[in-house]
Design a protein around this motif. Structure first.
Motif, PDB file in Angstrom:
ATOM      1  N   ILE A   1       6.774   4.957  11.696  1.00  0.00           N
ATOM      2  CA  ILE A   1       6.129   3.814  12.337  1.00  0.00           C
ATOM      3  C   ILE A   1       6.852   3.513  13.647  1.00  0.00           C
ATOM      4  N   GLY A   2       6.094   3.528  14.752  1.00  0.00           N
ATOM      5  CA  GLY A   2       6.684   3.317  16.071  1.00  0.00           C
ATOM      6  C   GLY A   2       6.611   1.877  16.522  1.00  0.00           C
ATOM      7  N   PHE A   3       7.548   1.488  17.403  1.00  0.00           N
ATOM      8  CA  PHE A   3       7.557   0.137  17.954  1.00  0.00           C
ATOM      9  C   PHE A   3       8.316   0.151  19.280  1.00  0.00           C
ATOM     10  N   ASP A   4       8.149  -0.911  20.060  1.00  0.00           N
ATOM     11  CA  ASP A   4       8.765  -1.032  21.380  1.00  0.00           C
ATOM     12  C   ASP A   4      10.132  -1.706  21.246  1.00  0.00           C
ATOM     13  N   THR A   5      11.201  -0.954  21.489  1.00  0.00           N
ATOM     14  CA  THR A   5      12.550  -1.489  21.309  1.00  0.00           C
ATOM     15  C   THR A   5      12.930  -2.525  22.364  1.00  0.00           C
ATOM     16  N   SER A   6      12.155  -2.627  23.449  1.00  0.00           N
ATOM     17  CA  SER A   6      12.459  -3.679  24.430  1.00  0.00           C
ATOM     18  C   SER A   6      11.980  -5.051  23.944  1.00  0.00           C
ATOM     19  N   VAL A   7      11.106  -5.047  22.941  1.00  0.00           N
ATOM     20  CA  VAL A   7      10.578  -6.303  22.392  1.00  0.00           C
ATOM     21  C   VAL A   7      11.075  -6.547  20.962  1.00  0.00           C
ATOM     22  N   LEU A   8      11.134  -5.499  20.159  1.00  0.00           N
ATOM     23  CA  LEU A   8      11.468  -5.640  18.749  1.00  0.00           C
ATOM     24  C   LEU A   8      12.781  -4.952  18.401  1.00  0.00           C
ATOM     25  N   SER A   9      13.536  -5.564  17.508  1.00  0.00           N
ATOM     26  CA  SER A   9      14.717  -4.937  16.918  1.00  0.00           C
ATOM     27  C   SER A   9      14.462  -4.821  15.422  1.00  0.00           C
ATOM     28  N   PHE A  10      14.543  -3.617  14.886  1.00  0.00           N
ATOM     29  CA  PHE A  10      14.336  -3.405  13.459  1.00  0.00           C
ATOM     30  C   PHE A  10      15.546  -3.935  12.696  1.00  0.00           C
ATOM     31  N   THR A  11      15.297  -4.768  11.683  1.00  0.00           N
ATOM     32  CA  THR A  11      16.409  -5.361  10.932  1.00  0.00           C
ATOM     33  C   THR A  11      16.466  -4.914   9.476  1.00  0.00           C
ATOM     34  N   GLY A  12      15.403  -4.296   8.959  1.00  0.00           N
ATOM     35  CA  GLY A  12      15.467  -3.818   7.582  1.00  0.00           C
ATOM     36  C   GLY A  12      14.109  -3.601   6.963  1.00  0.00           C
ATOM     37  N   TYR A  13      14.124  -3.129   5.721  1.00  0.00           N
ATOM     38  CA  TYR A  13      12.881  -2.873   4.987  1.00  0.00           C
ATOM     39  C   TYR A  13      13.122  -3.131   3.505  1.00  0.00           C
ATOM     40  N   SER A  14      12.035  -3.283   2.796  1.00  0.00           N
ATOM     41  CA  SER A  14      12.093  -3.471   1.354  1.00  0.00           C
ATOM     42  C   SER A  14      10.936  -2.690   0.737  1.00  0.00           C
ATOM     43  N   LEU A  15      11.237  -1.819  -0.237  1.00  0.00           N
ATOM     44  CA  LEU A  15      10.195  -1.050  -0.908  1.00  0.00           C
ATOM     45  C   LEU A  15       9.708  -1.810  -2.135  1.00  0.00           C
ATOM     46  N   PHE A  16       8.424  -1.655  -2.439  1.00  0.00           N
ATOM     47  CA  PHE A  16       7.856  -2.286  -3.625  1.00  0.00           C
ATOM     48  C   PHE A  16       7.945  -1.324  -4.813  1.00  0.00           C
ATOM     49  N   ASP A  17       7.558  -1.788  -5.996  1.00  0.00           N
ATOM     50  CA  ASP A  17       7.788  -1.019  -7.229  1.00  0.00           C
ATOM     51  C   ASP A  17       6.599  -0.188  -7.699  1.00  0.00           C
ATOM     52  N   ASN A  18       5.657   0.116  -6.826  1.00  0.00           N
ATOM     53  CA  ASN A  18       4.437   0.791  -7.278  1.00  0.00           C
ATOM     54  C   ASN A  18       4.598   2.300  -7.505  1.00  0.00           C
ATOM     55  N   LEU A  19       5.782   2.839  -7.232  1.00  0.00           N
ATOM     56  CA  LEU A  19       6.056   4.232  -7.569  1.00  0.00           C
ATOM     57  C   LEU A  19       7.012   4.317  -8.758  1.00  0.00           C
ATOM     58  N   GLY A  20       7.163   3.213  -9.454  1.00  0.00           N
ATOM     59  CA  GLY A  20       7.959   3.203 -10.673  1.00  0.00           C
ATOM     60  C   GLY A  20       9.225   2.388 -10.614  1.00  0.00           C
ATOM     61  N   GLY A  21       9.567   1.872  -9.444  1.00  0.00           N
ATOM     62  CA  GLY A  21      10.772   1.051  -9.346  1.00  0.00           C
ATOM     63  C   GLY A  21      12.029   1.892  -9.173  1.00  0.00           C
TER      64      GLY A  21
ATOM     65  N   GLY B   1      15.037   4.793   7.783  1.00  0.00           N
ATOM     66  CA  GLY B   1      15.109   3.588   8.602  1.00  0.00           C
ATOM     67  C   GLY B   1      14.967   3.998  10.064  1.00  0.00           C
ATOM     68  N   THR B   2      15.859   3.525  10.933  1.00  0.00           N
ATOM     69  CA  THR B   2      15.846   3.967  12.332  1.00  0.00           C
ATOM     70  C   THR B   2      17.008   4.918  12.605  1.00  0.00           C
ATOM     71  N   GLY B   3      17.576   5.495  11.562  1.00  0.00           N
ATOM     72  CA  GLY B   3      18.724   6.379  11.716  1.00  0.00           C
ATOM     73  C   GLY B   3      18.431   7.660  12.474  1.00  0.00           C
ATOM     74  N   PHE B   4      17.174   8.066  12.527  1.00  0.00           N
ATOM     75  CA  PHE B   4      16.815   9.318  13.192  1.00  0.00           C
ATOM     76  C   PHE B   4      16.428   9.086  14.648  1.00  0.00           C
ATOM     77  N   ASP B   5      15.680   8.018  14.904  1.00  0.00           N
ATOM     78  CA  ASP B   5      15.224   7.690  16.254  1.00  0.00           C
ATOM     79  C   ASP B   5      15.058   6.174  16.336  1.00  0.00           C
ATOM     80  N   PRO B   6      15.735   5.501  17.266  1.00  0.00           N
ATOM     81  CA  PRO B   6      15.669   4.030  17.316  1.00  0.00           C
ATOM     82  C   PRO B   6      14.284   3.471  17.626  1.00  0.00           C
ATOM     83  N   ASN B   7      13.356   4.307  18.131  1.00  0.00           N
ATOM     84  CA  ASN B   7      12.000   3.853  18.441  1.00  0.00           C
ATOM     85  C   ASN B   7      11.041   3.964  17.250  1.00  0.00           C
ATOM     86  N   PHE B   8      11.531   4.503  16.138  1.00  0.00           N
ATOM     87  CA  PHE B   8      10.683   4.717  14.972  1.00  0.00           C
ATOM     88  C   PHE B   8      11.407   4.305  13.701  1.00  0.00           C
TER      89      PHE B   8
END
Length: 201
Positions: free
Chosen positions: A64-84, A94-101
């Motif tokens: 998922i891409g976003f504009d780093t001049s406007v947004l800073s990614f702070t985290g994510y949370s996965l839901f339990d629909n694949l079994g928890g 996360g953004t460990g591979f590319d800060p824009n994605f």
């Protein structure tokens, strides 16, 4: 004639099944308004599955891409629909591979029959959290699906489409906020002067 009608009926059911099996990814909400410095979140939704019967989701890997001049990614949370936590593995970058994605990825160890109770026709995969940069210059910015893959419970690729590819965030321009602040300050000063002159007389 009966044979022909049965063939037509069978083909019709086949196309109906294919149409019903179309998987759609989208963002919820699709539009938000946020002030600079505030936090926003978007939920990644999936729909078009078998509603607890079949066509279960076994894994996904989304960028998922976003504009780093406007947004800073702070985290994510996965839901339990694949079994928890016990029955699935979080493979997100996360953004460990590319800060824009942002990358979210998860795989399940469960079979179709075991996954079905966790997966209605439409459900949330993950929630993404961003902070609006305090001095963001853009008034509107987009979050968008860049690429990805979706797999069934046998870990075979499954076709999917992207709906509402862009989720937009409207950010008031800093200049507008500064003018509004200046206007409020002026009103406050004038009110103080008016109050003090009223007390003297």
């Amino acid at each position: 004639m009966k044979v022909v009608s049965r063939i037509v009926l069978a083909v019709s059911f086949m196309f109906v099944s294919i149409a019903n099996a179309e998987i759609i990814l989208s963002f919820d909400p699709s539009t938000q308004v946020a002030q600079p410095g505030s936090t926003v979140s978007f939920t990644v939704m999936i729909e078009g599955l078998g509603d607890g019967i079949d066509a279960t989701l076994g894994a996904y890997d989304l960028w998922i891409g976003f504009d780093t001049s406007v947004l800073s990614f702070t985290g994510y949370s996965l839901f339990d629909n694949l079994g928890g936590v016990a029955d699935s593995l979080d493979l997100s970058w996360g953004t460990g591979f590319d800060p824009n994605f942002v990358n979210i990825a998860e795989t399940s160890f469960l079979s179709d029959a075991e996954l079905a109770p966790f997966q209605p026709a439409s459900f949330a995969l993950a929630e993404l959290f961003f902070t609006i940069n305090p001095f963001a210059s853009a008034q509107t910015t987009d979050l968008f699906f860049d690429s990805g893959a979706v797999y069934n419970s046998a870990q075979l690729p499954t076709a999917f489409t992207l709906s509402g590819i862009n989720a937009s965030i409207d950010v008031p321009a800093p200049a507008t906020l500064a003018l509004m602040g200046l206007g409020l300050l002026t009103l406050f000063v004038r009110q103080k002067r008016y109050s003090s002159s009223f007390k003297k007389s």
